[in-house]
Design a protein around this motif. Structure first.
Motif, PDB file in Angstrom:
ATOM      1  N   ASP A  46      69.765 -70.588  14.508  1.00  0.00           N
ATOM      2  CA  ASP A  46      69.552 -69.712  13.364  1.00  0.00           C
ATOM      3  C   ASP A  46      68.522 -70.329  12.421  1.00  0.00           C
ATOM      4  OD1 ASP A  46      71.191 -70.987  10.840  1.00  0.00           O
ATOM      5  OD2 ASP A  46      72.116 -71.486  12.758  1.00  0.00           O
ATOM      6  N   GLU A  47      68.077 -69.551  11.472  1.00  0.00           N
ATOM      7  CA  GLU A  47      66.986 -69.964  10.579  1.00  0.00           C
ATOM      8  C   GLU A  47      67.275 -71.279   9.867  1.00  0.00           C
ATOM      9  OE1 GLU A  47      64.905 -68.396   6.399  1.00  0.00           O
ATOM     10  OE2 GLU A  47      66.319 -67.111   7.513  1.00  0.00           O
ATOM     11  N   TYR A  48      68.491 -71.431   9.351  1.00  0.00           N
ATOM     12  CA  TYR A  48      68.808 -72.612   8.555  1.00  0.00           C
ATOM     13  C   TYR A  48      69.018 -73.845   9.427  1.00  0.00           C
ATOM     14  CZ  TYR A  48      69.232 -69.230   4.838  1.00  0.00           C
ATOM     15  OH  TYR A  48      68.960 -68.239   3.932  1.00  0.00           O
ATOM     16  N   SER A  49      69.545 -73.648  10.629  1.00  0.00           N
ATOM     17  CA  SER A  49      69.674 -74.769  11.559  1.00  0.00           C
ATOM     18  C   SER A  49      68.304 -75.304  11.950  1.00  0.00           C
ATOM     19  CB  SER A  49      70.444 -74.341  12.813  1.00  0.00           C
ATOM     20  OG  SER A  49      71.793 -74.075  12.520  1.00  0.00           O
ATOM     21  N   LEU A  50      67.385 -74.402  12.237  1.00  0.00           N
ATOM     22  CA  LEU A  50      66.035 -74.822  12.613  1.00  0.00           C
ATOM     23  C   LEU A  50      65.344 -75.534  11.454  1.00  0.00           C
ATOM     24  CD1 LEU A  50      64.900 -71.660  14.608  1.00  0.00           C
ATOM     25  CD2 LEU A  50      65.582 -73.879  15.540  1.00  0.00           C
ATOM     26  N   LYS A  51      65.573 -75.049  10.243  1.00  0.00           N
ATOM     27  CA  LYS A  51      64.992 -75.699   9.065  1.00  0.00           C
ATOM     28  C   LYS A  51      65.529 -77.117   8.922  1.00  0.00           C
ATOM     29  CE  LYS A  51      64.460 -75.182   4.054  1.00  0.00           C
ATOM     30  NZ  LYS A  51      64.795 -74.350   2.861  1.00  0.00           N
ATOM     31  N   LEU A  52      66.834 -77.285   9.135  1.00  0.00           N
ATOM     32  CA  LEU A  52      67.437 -78.607   9.009  1.00  0.00           C
ATOM     33  C   LEU A  52      66.950 -79.537  10.116  1.00  0.00           C
ATOM     34  CD1 LEU A  52      69.375 -80.443   7.492  1.00  0.00           C
ATOM     35  CD2 LEU A  52      71.244 -79.545   8.878  1.00  0.00           C
ATOM     36  N   GLN A  53      66.819 -79.017  11.329  1.00  0.00           N
ATOM     37  CA  GLN A  53      66.332 -79.846  12.428  1.00  0.00           C
ATOM     38  C   GLN A  53      64.928 -80.368  12.149  1.00  0.00           C
ATOM     39  OE1 GLN A  53      66.830 -77.514  16.053  1.00  0.00           O
ATOM     40  NE2 GLN A  53      68.911 -76.982  15.422  1.00  0.00           N
ATOM     41  N   ASN A  54      64.114 -79.557  11.514  1.00  0.00           N
ATOM     42  CA  ASN A  54      62.763 -79.992  11.155  1.00  0.00           C
ATOM     43  C   ASN A  54      62.777 -81.006  10.015  1.00  0.00           C
ATOM     44  OD1 ASN A  54      61.416 -78.396  13.048  1.00  0.00           O
ATOM     45  ND2 ASN A  54      61.412 -76.612  11.689  1.00  0.00           N
ATOM     46  N   GLN A  55      63.801 -80.928   9.177  1.00  0.00           N
ATOM     47  CA  GLN A  55      63.887 -81.812   8.011  1.00  0.00           C
ATOM     48  C   GLN A  55      64.409 -83.199   8.374  1.00  0.00           C
ATOM     49  OE1 GLN A  55      65.884 -80.250   4.381  1.00  0.00           O
ATOM     50  NE2 GLN A  55      67.204 -82.047   4.554  1.00  0.00           N
ATOM     51  N   LEU A  56      65.394 -83.267   9.277  1.00  0.00           N
ATOM     52  CA  LEU A  56      66.032 -84.539   9.602  1.00  0.00           C
ATOM     53  C   LEU A  56      65.090 -85.445  10.387  1.00  0.00           C
ATOM     54  CD1 LEU A  56      69.591 -83.256  10.585  1.00  0.00           C
ATOM     55  CD2 LEU A  56      68.886 -84.284   8.416  1.00  0.00           C
ATOM     56  N   ASP A  57      65.244 -86.743  10.192  1.00  0.00           N
ATOM     57  CA  ASP A  57      64.380 -87.745  10.812  1.00  0.00           C
ATOM     58  C   ASP A  57      64.767 -87.935  12.276  1.00  0.00           C
ATOM     59  OD1 ASP A  57      62.934 -90.004  11.573  1.00  0.00           O
ATOM     60  OD2 ASP A  57      63.101 -90.928   9.590  1.00  0.00           O
ATOM     61  N   SER A  58      63.881 -87.563  13.176  1.00  0.00           N
ATOM     62  CA  SER A  58      64.177 -87.607  14.607  1.00  0.00           C
ATOM     63  C   SER A  58      64.234 -89.025  15.165  1.00  0.00           C
ATOM     64  CB  SER A  58      63.131 -86.794  15.381  1.00  0.00           C
ATOM     65  OG  SER A  58      61.830 -87.335  15.177  1.00  0.00           O
ATOM     66  N   ARG A  59      63.875 -90.022  14.368  1.00  0.00           N
ATOM     67  CA  ARG A  59      63.955 -91.406  14.843  1.00  0.00           C
ATOM     68  C   ARG A  59      65.392 -91.904  14.921  1.00  0.00           C
ATOM     69  NH1 ARG A  59      60.419 -94.580  10.655  1.00  0.00           N
ATOM     70  NH2 ARG A  59      61.639 -93.184   9.299  1.00  0.00           N
ATOM     71  N   TYR A  60      66.299 -91.179  14.275  1.00  0.00           N
ATOM     72  CA  TYR A  60      67.689 -91.603  14.220  1.00  0.00           C
ATOM     73  C   TYR A  60      68.584 -90.547  14.859  1.00  0.00           C
ATOM     74  CZ  TYR A  60      65.661 -94.691  10.727  1.00  0.00           C
ATOM     75  OH  TYR A  60      64.875 -95.611  10.083  1.00  0.00           O
ATOM     76  N   PRO A  61      69.754 -90.969  15.374  1.00  0.00           N
ATOM     77  CA  PRO A  61      70.683 -89.970  15.912  1.00  0.00           C
ATOM     78  C   PRO A  61      71.155 -89.032  14.814  1.00  0.00           C
ATOM     79  CG  PRO A  61      71.722 -92.144  15.815  1.00  0.00           C
ATOM     80  CD  PRO A  61      70.283 -92.343  15.491  1.00  0.00           C
ATOM     81  N   GLN A  62      71.267 -87.762  15.141  1.00  0.00           N
ATOM     82  CA  GLN A  62      71.728 -86.756  14.184  1.00  0.00           C
ATOM     83  C   GLN A  62      72.889 -85.987  14.800  1.00  0.00           C
ATOM     84  OE1 GLN A  62      70.594 -86.847  11.237  1.00  0.00           O
ATOM     85  NE2 GLN A  62      68.552 -87.759  11.365  1.00  0.00           N
ATOM     86  N   PRO A  63      74.082 -86.097  14.241  1.00  0.00           N
ATOM     87  CA  PRO A  63      74.470 -86.940  13.110  1.00  0.00           C
ATOM     88  C   PRO A  63      74.579 -88.406  13.524  1.00  0.00           C
ATOM     89  CG  PRO A  63      76.401 -85.886  14.016  1.00  0.00           C
ATOM     90  CD  PRO A  63      75.230 -85.321  14.769  1.00  0.00           C
ATOM     91  N   GLN A  64      74.769 -89.266  12.548  1.00  0.00           N
ATOM     92  CA  GLN A  64      74.870 -90.701  12.808  1.00  0.00           C
ATOM     93  C   GLN A  64      76.171 -91.234  12.222  1.00  0.00           C
ATOM     94  OE1 GLN A  64      71.837 -93.232  10.945  1.00  0.00           O
ATOM     95  NE2 GLN A  64      71.781 -94.484  12.788  1.00  0.00           N
ATOM     96  N   HIS A  65      76.865 -92.060  12.999  1.00  0.00           N
ATOM     97  CA  HIS A  65      78.091 -92.681  12.491  1.00  0.00           C
ATOM     98  C   HIS A  65      77.719 -93.870  11.611  1.00  0.00           C
ATOM     99  CE1 HIS A  65      82.042 -94.644  12.410  1.00  0.00           C
ATOM    100  NE2 HIS A  65      82.549 -93.496  12.828  1.00  0.00           N
ATOM    101  N   ILE A  66      78.531 -94.143  10.600  1.00  0.00           N
ATOM    102  CA  ILE A  66      78.270 -95.269   9.709  1.00  0.00           C
ATOM    103  C   ILE A  66      78.226 -96.585  10.480  1.00  0.00           C
ATOM    104  CG2 ILE A  66      80.724 -95.523   9.130  1.00  0.00           C
ATOM    105  CD1 ILE A  66      77.720 -96.147   6.760  1.00  0.00           C
ATOM    106  N   ILE A  67      78.976 -96.685  11.568  1.00  0.00           N
ATOM    107  CA  ILE A  67      78.918 -97.884  12.413  1.00  0.00           C
ATOM    108  C   ILE A  67      77.537 -98.009  13.050  1.00  0.00           C
ATOM    109  CG2 ILE A  67      79.732 -98.880  14.594  1.00  0.00           C
ATOM    110  CD1 ILE A  67      81.680 -99.496  12.424  1.00  0.00           C
TER     111      ILE A  67
END
Length: 237
Positions: A46-67
């Motif tokens: 959906d529109e907002y999911s795609l917007k968030l995927q473009n916003q998040l830093d692809s160098r890191y796992p998304q989501p990321q555990h604090i560990i």
């Protein structure tokens, strides 16, 4: 609805990462479903999911555990520890059901078992695993999951905790273990109530990041991200 609230907050705050804390249920849901539920990770269309995927830093796992976050900083030598601050403890680790059986960490086989232990060993000199057949993919339930975490069901909770308590008793006898670490809020709540029923100190249950916080050395010469000076001393005054 909870996943959508997280997505809205991530978009509103324009964050580059969404990090999940020490909660077994939260990590299982985040790891398995957030990508399609909310767009945290690839999958949502959906529109907002795609917007968030473009916003998040692809160098890191998304989501990321604090560990995963802490382990990455340790591997990149971005954190400084004084392990002797935990020398009054002999630590073991409880693999929580949701994390052990339904998730991964670090993108490596068995990462959900490896990374928490590596973080503990980075901040503690004294670490002991319980018997192999009682941990990792063969872990025992804490006895408080599945809706049982109420005092009205304490008898069932005590019986459910018995296998883990027996394994803990063995390393207490053989290795002097006096601290039980876990990364699940339900496990920690459950153990704080049932440990005394098996002649353990209720305060021996701790989070992994409690051990991290006890050992971490905060000074202005040590940076969290390269090129960014963090004057911790000034910030905490």
């Amino acid at each position: 609805k909870a996943a959508l609230r997280i997505r809205k907050a991530a978009l509103d705050l324009e964050v580059s990462r969404v990090i999940v804390g020490e909660c077994g249920h939260a990590w299982r849901v985040a790891y398995s479903f957030w990508n399609t539920l909310s767009g945290v990770g690839a999958g949502g269309s959906d529109e907002y999911s795609l917007k968030l995927q473009n916003q998040l830093d692809s160098r890191y796992p998304q989501p990321q555990h604090i560990i995963e976050y802490t382990y990455d900083l340790i591997k990149r030598d971005k954190l400084k520890f004084d392990k002797s601050e935990n020398d009054d403890r002999t630590v073991t680790f409880h693999d929580s059901c949701n994390v052990a059986r339904a998730t991964n960490m670090g993108g490596i086989p068995n990462g959900q078992f490896i990374l928490p232990r590596e973080v503990i060993k980075a901040v503690c000199n004294n670490y002991i695993d319980m018997e192999r057949e009682t941990i990792k993919e063969s872990t025992f339930c804490c006895g408080g999951g599945g809706g049982l975490l109420t005092d009205d069901l304490m008898e069932i909770r005590i019986k459910g905790a018995m296998p883990r308590m027996q394994a803990l008793k063995e390393v207490e006898k053989t290795d002097g273990v006096d601290t039980l670490a876990a990364i699940c809020a339900i496990c920690k709540s459950q153990f704080s109530k049932v440990l005394p029923k098996f002649d353990f100190d209720p305060y021996m249950i701790v989070s992994v990041h409690q051990l991290v916080s006890d050992a971490i050395v905060l000074d202005k010469s040590h940076t969290i991200e390269s090129g960014v000076e963090e004057n911790i001393e000034e910030a905490t005054q």
